[in-house]
Design an enzyme around this catalytic site. Structure first.
Site, mmCIF file in Angstrom:
data_model
loop_
_atom_site.group_PDB
_atom_site.id
_atom_site.type_symbol
_atom_site.label_atom_id
_atom_site.label_comp_id
_atom_site.label_asym_id
_atom_site.label_seq_id
_atom_site.Cartn_x
_atom_site.Cartn_y
_atom_site.Cartn_z
ATOM 1 N N GLU A 143 -13.728 62.205 34.735
ATOM 2 C CA GLU A 143 -13.604 63.640 34.995
ATOM 3 C C GLU A 143 -12.746 64.343 33.950
ATOM 4 O OE1 GLU A 143 -14.406 65.285 38.449
ATOM 5 O OE2 GLU A 143 -15.862 63.677 38.662
ATOM 6 N N HIS A 180 -8.353 66.037 41.695
ATOM 7 C CA HIS A 180 -7.966 65.668 40.339
ATOM 8 C C HIS A 180 -6.444 65.578 40.276
ATOM 9 C CE1 HIS A 180 -11.917 67.707 39.008
ATOM 10 N NE2 HIS A 180 -12.085 66.397 38.952
ATOM 11 N N CYS A 221 -7.304 74.229 35.551
ATOM 12 C CA CYS A 221 -8.706 73.804 35.596
ATOM 13 C C CYS A 221 -9.530 74.521 34.544
ATOM 14 C CB CYS A 221 -9.312 74.089 36.964
ATOM 15 S SG CYS A 221 -8.812 72.948 38.264
#
Length: 419
Positions: A163, A231, A348
């Site tokens: 990711e 995350h 993000c």
């Protein structure tokens, strides 16, 4: 010009919607079915980039992806008109706006060949993100095409989920010096999947030719994943010698801290105790999904969502922190509410790259004037609102496609990025 940190933000795309596709992302699930505002979302992201420029930071941009992704739909034997609703929504996803998931980046001082290495994330855990990497890779290969300065790698093979930078931290005395790279992986999270596989992290470290003695693999805590930290950047962020983290972010924090101090004795660990800010409040406010940056005067600032300011107990704790003798001395709230409603805060939205800007394709670097032009296109072409049922509307799809074509043509990228 010398190497410096550049934040590449993902411009929020015209298909931005709240379909609730991301299991484990509590904000995404909470707002599933709501009406999104792509135009407002993109303008909020542009204002965040302006704020960074005014702080004296270097700023880059990644473009939204072509939506709907007809290539992915064709591989599934369908098209946007005939796909089931959940498949259509996945093909229309604007989640590539979260550039922290675009790639993992190792700056040149850390790598054996003294080039900056980037590995595009495969994002295989979630269907709506699994088809992002080809278009992301195309942009990375354009932006970082100078092979004397950069090495751009394709995705880690499935089933090892990767990711990107959202599960990667780098600590160093200064950005241009050799650092310690920290890869955070998960193993379980109660009802939610762990998205970063340790084998993916190890593969990226090998591809980037990192020094094993200055590379750490650290497990995220089960509590963090179960609480909604899908995350690591939802519960920890690092910049130069500073690690800003929640007490419950890591499975074995004492060992991690000891290993980190052994490799970087100057490290300063700012740990927020659970007694002051609970894990759930940390995730709700996204105080760790912030950009921890070094300003030109050497002061470290935390660029964080206005949601943190709206929670009095959390804001009071942060104000006391910056008023103390710690390394973080400034708070910069930014409004990214449209992104936050889908579970993505300021961190993000950006991928940080330490490099010489002169080696980067200038079409991917921005200043205020370029942002003015992009904002005009957003105001004129981005849809004002999208409800989930609108994703099947052929008129909306045509508008989304025209928006993308107009932007790409404006940035003189139409000959290089093929939908």
């Amino acid at each position: 010009m010398t190497a410096r940190e550049i934040n590449f933000d993902g411009l929020i795309g015209p298909s931005h919607n709240y379909a609730g596709l991301s299991l484990g992302n509590l904000a995404s699930a909470r707002n599933a079915g709501a009406i999104s505002n792509p135009r407002a979302a993109a303008l909020q992201g542009i204002e965040k980039m302006r704020s960074n420029l005014r702080l004296g930071l270097a700023q880059g941009l990644f473009l939204p992806q072509w939506r709907p992704d007809g290539t992915w739909l064709a591989a599934l034997g369908t098209d946007v008109g005939n796909a089931e609703a959940h498949i259509r929504a996945a093909a229309m996803s604007a989640s590539s706006m979260w550039a922290a998931n675009a790639a993992t980046v190792s700056p040149a001082p850390d790598t054996a060949d003294r080039r900056t290495h980037l590995t595009v994330a495969n994002l295989v855990t979630m269907a709506h993100r699994s088809h992002e990497w080809p278009q992301t890779l195309a942009q990375l290969r354009l932006a970082f095409s100078d092979r004397t300065a950069f090495a751009v790698h394709g995705p880690i093979p499935a089933p090892f989920g990767d990711e990107g930078a959202a599960n990667h931290m780098r600590l160093c005395d200064h950005h241009g010096e050799a650092g310690v790279e920290v890869f955070v992986y998960g193993q379980s999270g109660g009802p939610f999947p762990a998205r970063q596989h340790v084998e993916a992290s190890k593969a990226v470290a090998r591809l980037h030719r990192l020094d094993p003695d200055r590379t750490l693999f650290v497990m995220q805590s089960e509590e963090a994943i179960a609480a909604g930290a899908f995350h690591n950047d939802v519960v920890a962020v690092a910049n130069e010698r500073v690690l800003f983290t929640h007490e419950q972010a890591f499975a074995d924090k004492e060992r991690f801290y000891a290993d980190l101090r052994a490799r970087l004795p100057s490290v300063e660990i700012v740990e927020v105790p659970a007694s002051a800010i609970s894990l759930s409040d940390a995730i709700r406010s996204y105080i760790f999904n912030a950009q921890l940056v070094t300003l030109p005067d050497g002061i470290m600032a935390l660029v964080l969502p206005t949601e943190a300011r709206d929670m009095p107990d959390i804001w009071s704790w942060l104000e006391k922190m910056v008023a103390g003798n710690g390394p973080i001395r400034k708070l910069v709230p930014v409004d990214v509410r449209q992104s936050m409603a889908n579970g993505g805060g300021p961190a993000c939205l950006r991928l940080r790259v330490v490099a010489d800007p002169a080696n980067i394709d200038p079409r991917f670097l921005v200043d205020e004037a370029k942002l003015d032009g992009i904002a005009d296109i957003v105001r004129n072409y981005w849809p004002e609102a999208i409800a989930p049922d609108d994703l099947a509307d052929t008129r909306l799809i045509a508008r989304i496609e025209q928006s993308w074509l107009t932007l790409v043509d404006h940035l003189q990228l139409s000959g290089d990025l093929i939908p």
